[in-house]
Structure formats: C-alpha cells, structure tokens
Design an enzyme around this catalytic site. Structure first.
Site, PDB file in Angstrom:
ATOM      1  CD  GLU A 176      -2.996  -1.547   2.080  1.00  0.00           C
ATOM      2  OE1 GLU A 176      -4.316  -1.770   2.528  1.00  0.00           O
ATOM      3  OE2 GLU A 176      -3.071  -0.363   3.170  1.00  0.00           O
ATOM      4  CD  GLU A 364      -3.783  -5.646   4.300  1.00  0.00           C
ATOM      5  OE1 GLU A 364      -4.128  -5.071   4.230  1.00  0.00           O
ATOM      6  OE2 GLU A 364      -1.901  -5.140   4.378  1.00  0.00           O
TER       7      GLU A 364
END
Length: 452
Positions: A176, A364
């Site tokens: 991320e 995720e």
C-alpha cells in the site's frame, strides 16, 4: 444509486476453482514486538509510536502480539485453521539495523526459522518486503524523500532474496504505497510524521522507482519466483450526479487507486486528473520513466470499503472531500468504514481494465468490530457476515470472467493497528494483550470449516 446488489451466499470453496489461493495476512511491526531484541535497529514506527500524542492512548508496538517469541504457536494455529498460505512481512531494521551495511545475522536466522516452520507444517510463505517500517537511521537521511532510498532498498531486497529465495516462491515488494507515503509524508498522521507536498511528491516518485527496482533485484536472483506488489483501493462514487462531483470523484480515484499502479504499468502518473503531480517532473531523471516500470506476475489489491465524494473548493490540491460513512446512516465497522461488499467486486472490475496485469489477488480484506470475549468465545457474527458477503462478490466477479485468483484475510490475530493502537480488532483470533492468550473467534472457526 448506492444500494449493493443482493448476492447468493450459498457457495463453497470449490466454486472458486482449484488454482484459487486462500490465505491470511499480517505485518511485522503490527505483530512481532521484540522491538530492540537480538540486534534489531529502530524503525520509524518504533520512534513514532514512542513519542507521546501520536497514537491513540499512547499505545505502541514494542510488544504487540509477541509473534517474535510465539511464532511457533501462531503458525500452528494457522495450520489448525486449515489456512494454506501465510503472508507476512520482513522487518528491514531487523535485517539491517542501520538500514544499510552490516547484516544482523540474528534477524536472518529468525526469518529463516519462521519460513522453515511454515514449510514444515505445509503452509506456503508469502513474503512482503516492505510493510511501512523503514529503518530510522535512513529516515534521518530523508527516508523516502531521499533518492538514495532506491539503492538502500535494493540492498535490502538483495539480502532477503539471497537468504530466503531458495524456499520462498511468492513475493510482494511493497504494501500500500499510497497509504505510507500519504499518511506518513503528507498528512503526518503515520510514521515518520512528515507533512506537505514538498515531502509527498519526492516520496511518491522514489517509492515508485524503488518498487520496480526491488522487483528487478528479486527477478535477477530468483528468476522463477512469483513476484507481485500490493495496492490499497477504495470504490469511489460521486455524491450527486453533477459534473463537479463526478470530477471530484475522478480526482480522488486518481489519488487513491491510480497513483502507483499506472506508472508501474508504463502509463505514467495520472497528471490529467491531478495536475499537482506535474511537480514530480522537476525531480525526474531521463531514465526514470523506463525505470519505474516492471512486468509483475501478479498485483495484490486490498479493499475494505467505498467512499462517497463531493466537490469541495476548500480542500487544497484535490478540491474534493468525502462524506463520512457515519453521517450517511450506513452500517460501519470499528474503523468507521462503510460495510459495502460490492466495493470489492467493483475494484476487481477496475483493475481488470489494465491489460498489462497478468493476475489479480485480493491480498487483504477484512473488518474490525468491537469483539467481546465471553465464556472463552467471541461471537463475531458481523465479521463472519462481512467475509462471506465479500467472498460472494469475488465469486460474482470470477463467474463474470474477471481475473481474480486469491483471497487473503486481514488478519490472523488482533494486532497493533497503526494510529488506532489496539482498539480496532481485525483478527480471526482474539488476543488478550495483558496475558497474550489466543482465542479463535467464530469467524476463524467458520473460515477453517470453509477451507476444510
């Protein structure tokens, strides 16, 4: 306009096909603890969390879940839950206490032990090389704002590939990037706490270059490895069907969903929607456009929610603001994120629009709720429903022919959730942080039965 489409939830693991990867994800700083044990150097999160007022209730990850000492037991729990794939990250400052230079052999030994224990139990390790915990010694030299960080990162990747690549086949370069650069180098709410566009723009560019450079190092040392990198993404919708709200939503989409994936695919930064990104040109070198591209084997996308956006001239750069979920009278999680399962379907569709992407994994997805341990049981009905509803949307995408080949739940155990401390509980396993006692939640038992 904003209602999720009802989906049939009566599916089985087999409906996803034999090649679909099932797993669970964690991150080093959030679970390991042992912040100064066995030669480990300080990371930016060690420093940030131990400064007063940075984290809710001044909590920190010095001990966290004590995974460093309890990894045998926790990996045994993964086995007990029938989870075949375990994604975890390497703490850079555990391997290189100063960020570069002398290797800490105790750190190498530790990760070798974790990898070997996974393999002994028939669990496939998936390694994330960078999950936000930059060595603090490198931050003192500018961290991600210093172009030298590309070479520092290459050195770290080289060591990991040479020490673990004989057994680890699946790699994720970074986690991320828009979150750790945006929250850490623009908003200042995450480590290292820097603010402003003067920090954000160089951090964006150096991170993009480092992702591609790290992937090339991996490919050179581990030519047969399955190499990917992961991106957070949110389904973005305009508040009203007005041109100014649609344009505002497009700007937020460019920031949250396109900022890193497009230059890595050779499409450049999304400057049209975000003109402020033109400032990156001032620090670009002639070969940068070519050097920030890499042909990944897979892309990991990480989705939790959607955002509703309206035009806002008061907001600098973006001219957009989000309408908070709690003000929209919709179901929310403990993070105050909207529960909107169709978001994950929409993000799979969105990333499928890039023909350069070979394979998409959900690396995720999960939810935090205020769990209670009563009579040695956690009846986390909302989390179980969240997971089932998201899986139904993934299967919907798969059945419509979209490329998606894996699902990793965030996360294995309750952990240190960055600026929110220990309050949001995302785990399939409850942790009493006073005693470190583990209790499998009902959602964990459900996932175990589903995978069995």
């Amino acid at each position: 306009m904003f209602n999720s489409i009802p989906i049939d939830n009566s599916f089985t693991k087999e409906d996803f096909g034999p090649r679909f990867k099932w797993g669970v994800s964690v991150a080093a700083y959030q679970i390991e603890g042992a912040h100064d044990l066995d030669g480990k150097g300080l990371s930016i999160w060690d420093v940030f969390t131990n400064a007063k007022g940075k984290i809710k209730d001044n909590q920190h990850g010095n001990i966290a879940c004590d995974f460093y000492n309890k990894y045998h037991d926790d990996i045994a729990l993964i086995k007990k839950l029938n989870i075949p794939n375990f994604r975890f990250s390497i703490s850079w400052s555990r391997i290189l206490p100063h960020g570069t230079g002398k290797i800490n052999q105790a750190g190498i030994n530790y990760y070798n032990s974790v990898i070997n224990h996974c393999l002994e139990l028939g669990i496939e390790p998936w390694l994330t090389l960078y999950h936000w915990d930059l060595p603090n010694e490198l931050e003192k030299q500018g961290g991600w704002t210093n172009r030298k960080v590309i070479q520092w990162f290459e050195e770290f990747v080289n060591i990991c590939a040479k020490n673990f690549g004989d057994r680890v086949k699946n790699w994720m370069v970074m986690n991320e990037p828009v979150v750790f650069t945006g929250a850490g180098y623009f908003l200042g709410i995450h480590a290292p706490g820097r603010r402003g566009m003067k920090n954000f723009l160089p951090a964006i560019h150096h991170t993009t270059l480092a992702i591609a450079a790290g992937a090339r190092v991996l490919r050179s040392i581990c030519p047969d490895a399955n190499i990917g990198t992961t991106f957070s993404c949110s389904h973005i919708q305009p508040h009203r069907n007005l041109e100014r709200d649609r344009k505002a939503a497009a700007r937020v989409d460019a920031l949250l969903n396109r900022l890193y994936i497009e230059p890595l695919l050779g499409l450049g930064y999304p400057e049209k929607e975000l003109p402020v990104l033109k400032g990156i040109k001032k620090i670009m070198l002639p070969q940068d456009e070519k050097n920030m591209q890499f042909d990944f084997d897979f892309i990991g996308i990480q989705n939790y929610t959607r955002e509703i956006i309206k035009n806002s001239w008061l907001m600098p750069y973006l001219k957009a603001s989000l309408i908070k979920a709690e003000n929209r009278k919709v179901p929310i999680t403990a993070m105050k994120w909207e529960v909107y399962p169709e978001a994950i379907y929409q993000m799979i569709k969105k990333f499928n629009q890039y023909p350069q992407i070979k394979n998409i994994m959900i690396t995720e997805n999960g939810a935090a709720f205020p769990d209670e341990l009563i009579n040695n049981e956690v009846k986390d009905t909302k989390r179980k429903k969240y997971i089932i509803d998201n899986l139904a949307q993934i299967l919907r995408a798969k059945n419509e022919g979209y490329n998606v080949e894996g699902y990793f739940i965030w996360t294995l155990t309750d952990n240190f959730e960055w600026a929110e401390g220990y309050h949001p509980r995302f785990g399939l396993i409850h942790i009493d942080f006073e005693t470190q006692k583990r209790t499998i939640k009902n959602s964990g038992h459900w996932y175990s039965n589903f995978l069995k």
